[in-house]
Design a protein around this motif. Structure first.
Motif, PDB file in Angstrom:
ATOM      1  N   ASN A  95     -22.795 -13.737  19.701  1.00 38.80           N
ATOM      2  CA  ASN A  95     -21.935 -14.104  18.571  1.00 38.80           C
ATOM      3  C   ASN A  95     -22.089 -15.568  18.175  1.00 38.80           C
ATOM      4  O   ASN A  95     -21.287 -16.091  17.402  1.00 38.80           O
ATOM      5  N   SER A  96     -23.095 -16.227  18.718  1.00 39.21           N
ATOM      6  CA  SER A  96     -23.333 -17.632  18.410  1.00 39.21           C
ATOM      7  C   SER A  96     -24.502 -17.755  17.443  1.00 39.21           C
ATOM      8  O   SER A  96     -25.587 -17.229  17.703  1.00 39.21           O
ATOM      9  N   VAL A  97     -24.274 -18.446  16.341  1.00 41.41           N
ATOM     10  CA  VAL A  97     -25.295 -18.630  15.310  1.00 41.41           C
ATOM     11  C   VAL A  97     -25.579 -20.124  15.178  1.00 41.41           C
ATOM     12  O   VAL A  97     -24.660 -20.922  15.045  1.00 41.41           O
ATOM     13  N   ARG A  98     -26.862 -20.472  15.218  1.00 42.05           N
ATOM     14  CA  ARG A  98     -27.240 -21.875  15.045  1.00 42.05           C
ATOM     15  C   ARG A  98     -28.361 -21.956  14.021  1.00 42.05           C
ATOM     16  O   ARG A  98     -29.360 -21.263  14.139  1.00 42.05           O
ATOM     17  N   ILE A  99     -28.172 -22.789  13.016  1.00 44.46           N
ATOM     18  CA  ILE A  99     -29.210 -22.985  12.020  1.00 44.46           C
ATOM     19  C   ILE A  99     -29.613 -24.446  12.000  1.00 44.46           C
ATOM     20  O   ILE A  99     -28.770 -25.351  11.999  1.00 44.46           O
ATOM     21  N   SER A 100     -30.913 -24.693  12.021  1.00 48.69           N
ATOM     22  CA  SER A 100     -31.456 -26.044  11.974  1.00 48.69           C
ATOM     23  C   SER A 100     -32.581 -26.085  10.962  1.00 48.69           C
ATOM     24  O   SER A 100     -33.036 -25.043  10.478  1.00 48.69           O
ATOM     25  N   GLY A 101     -33.043 -27.279  10.662  1.00 45.66           N
ATOM     26  CA  GLY A 101     -34.142 -27.422   9.721  1.00 45.66           C
ATOM     27  C   GLY A 101     -33.804 -28.361   8.589  1.00 45.66           C
ATOM     28  O   GLY A 101     -32.774 -29.051   8.612  1.00 45.66           O
ATOM     29  N   GLN A 102     -34.653 -28.365   7.581  1.00 47.02           N
ATOM     30  CA  GLN A 102     -34.552 -29.306   6.471  1.00 47.02           C
ATOM     31  C   GLN A 102     -34.138 -28.602   5.187  1.00 47.02           C
ATOM     32  O   GLN A 102     -34.668 -27.537   4.868  1.00 47.02           O
ATOM     33  N   VAL A 103     -33.180 -29.185   4.479  1.00 44.96           N
ATOM     34  CA  VAL A 103     -32.824 -28.737   3.131  1.00 44.96           C
ATOM     35  C   VAL A 103     -32.898 -29.944   2.198  1.00 44.96           C
ATOM     36  O   VAL A 103     -33.047 -31.078   2.644  1.00 44.96           O
ATOM     37  N   GLY A 104     -32.796 -29.696   0.904  1.00 43.26           N
ATOM     38  CA  GLY A 104     -33.018 -30.749  -0.061  1.00 43.26           C
ATOM     39  C   GLY A 104     -31.967 -31.832  -0.092  1.00 43.26           C
ATOM     40  O   GLY A 104     -32.265 -32.996  -0.325  1.00 43.26           O
ATOM     41  N   ASN A 105     -30.696 -31.458   0.153  1.00 43.45           N
ATOM     42  CA  ASN A 105     -29.629 -32.439   0.070  1.00 43.45           C
ATOM     43  C   ASN A 105     -28.399 -31.916   0.801  1.00 43.45           C
ATOM     44  O   ASN A 105     -28.391 -30.798   1.325  1.00 43.45           O
ATOM     45  N   GLY A 107     -32.386 -12.789  23.673  1.00 46.21           N
ATOM     46  CA  GLY A 107     -31.215 -12.735  24.547  1.00 46.21           C
ATOM     47  C   GLY A 107     -30.243 -11.670  24.107  1.00 46.21           C
ATOM     48  O   GLY A 107     -30.620 -10.587  23.727  1.00 46.21           O
ATOM     49  N   VAL A 108     -28.952 -11.972  24.175  1.00 44.72           N
ATOM     50  CA  VAL A 108     -27.914 -10.986  23.872  1.00 44.72           C
ATOM     51  C   VAL A 108     -27.743 -10.857  22.376  1.00 44.72           C
ATOM     52  O   VAL A 108     -27.091 -11.656  21.738  1.00 44.72           O
ATOM     53  N   VAL A 109     -28.338  -9.857  21.845  1.00 50.60           N
ATOM     54  CA  VAL A 109     -28.292  -9.569  20.417  1.00 50.60           C
ATOM     55  C   VAL A 109     -28.530 -10.779  19.550  1.00 50.60           C
ATOM     56  O   VAL A 109     -27.680 -11.157  18.780  1.00 50.60           O
ATOM     57  N   PRO A 110     -29.707 -11.418  19.641  1.00 51.90           N
ATOM     58  CA  PRO A 110     -29.902 -12.571  18.810  1.00 51.90           C
ATOM     59  C   PRO A 110     -30.651 -12.272  17.528  1.00 51.90           C
ATOM     60  O   PRO A 110     -31.401 -11.339  17.451  1.00 51.90           O
ATOM     61  N   VAL A 111     -30.516 -13.099  16.588  1.00 57.01           N
ATOM     62  CA  VAL A 111     -31.360 -13.103  15.386  1.00 57.01           C
ATOM     63  C   VAL A 111     -31.662 -14.551  15.091  1.00 57.01           C
ATOM     64  O   VAL A 111     -30.779 -15.351  15.112  1.00 57.01           O
ATOM     65  N   ALA A 112     -32.879 -14.906  14.718  1.00 53.29           N
ATOM     66  CA  ALA A 112     -33.112 -16.300  14.414  1.00 53.29           C
ATOM     67  C   ALA A 112     -34.133 -16.524  13.334  1.00 53.29           C
ATOM     68  O   ALA A 112     -34.994 -15.713  13.125  1.00 53.29           O
TER      69      ALA A 112
END
Length: 271
Positions: free
Chosen positions: A113-123, A25-30
């Motif tokens: 300009n919207s950043v979304r991070i998902s997923g699993q981390v240790g704690n 889309g509009v300048v995305p990075v993921a």
């Protein structure tokens, strides 16, 4: 991906069976990780998409090679006459930081300009660390949304889903809840009752306006106010504790009104 019809740059980076970063889309990075994988596993990192110039391509690939090793990075990036926002290259490279290596089974997506991070981390500590690093690297023009899960805890996931990254609001400079704030807490009461006999910490955060000591005190007062409201609506007092971190754990840049509003928040942590 067809470069000829692109008007904005896009970047897609994939670590098979482990990590995926993408922009659409509009300048995305993921970034996305399809399955938890040990960092030591030599999974390839595939970089694909369209960038505005060779310098951007070289910068992205160089950063990935620093993080994952040259042998793991597969280059499928195209260069085309796409229009990038100011400092796009610098922001993208800055967000490709070592903290992302803590995330598995998730996605980092930068859409405009919207950043979304998902997923699993240790704690929970890693969850906050990753998001704070992203917010700092992205800068004031980007809004970071944290959808990370800490520790594979189903009860934490339940509370996170109920809160849904919403901000529990208070009257300005005080620990008095607004009607919008209590409406969200009414939903949290239901979620906390589903969690059952489990210790949950209510954590207050503020922006960085004013003295740190005053903000730490305010964040604690707000956490106490939330605890009192929850107890008054049926949540067992013995299951709740409070903590106030003031401005010390931002999830967005304090240079903008929007960023400061996101940093003034209440968090629920399963202990």
């Amino acid at each position: 991906m067809q470069a000829s019809n692109c008007s904005t740059p896009s970047l897609r980076l994939a670590l098979l069976a482990g990590l995926l970063l993408a922009t659409t889309g509009v300048v995305p990075v993921a970034l996305a990780q399809t399955a938890p994988a040990p960092v030591a596993a030599a999974q390839p990192v595939i970089a694909a998409g369209t960038v505005p110039d060779e310098a951007t391509k070289a910068a992205v690939l160089g950063r990935l090679r620093e993080l994952y090793g040259a042998q793991r990075v597969v280059d499928r990036i195209e260069v085309d006459a796409v229009i990038a926002p100011p400092n796009w290259r610098e922001r993208v490279v800055a967000m490709l930081g070592p903290d992302l290596q803590q995330v598995s089974g998730g996605e980092l997506k930068i859409d405009g300009n919207s950043v979304r991070i998902s997923g699993q981390v240790g704690n929970e500590a890693e969850r906050q660390q990753v998001t704070s690093a992203l917010a700092t690297a992205a800068g004031p023009s980007y809004l970071v949304k944290n959808a990370l899960r800490g520790g594979g805890n189903a009860k934490q996931d339940l509370l996170d889903a109920a809160l849904a990254d919403r901000i529990i609001e208070f009257q300005s400079g005080s620990a008095t809840l607004t009607p919008a704030g209590t409406a969200i807490l009414d939903e949290m009461v239901v979620a906390l009752q589903q969690v059952g006999d489990q210790q949950v910490q209510v954590i207050g955060h503020t922006d960085d306006v004013g003295r740190r000591e005053a903000n730490v005190a305010l964040s604690l007062q707000r956490a106490i106010a939330v605890k009192a409201y929850l107890e008054g609506h049926g949540v067992a007092a013995d299951n709740l504790s409070v903590q106030g971190f003031g401005p010390d754990r931002p999830i967005a840049d304090n240079a903008t009104d929007e960023g400061r509003a996101r940093n003034r928040r209440i968090e629920f942590r399963v202990l």
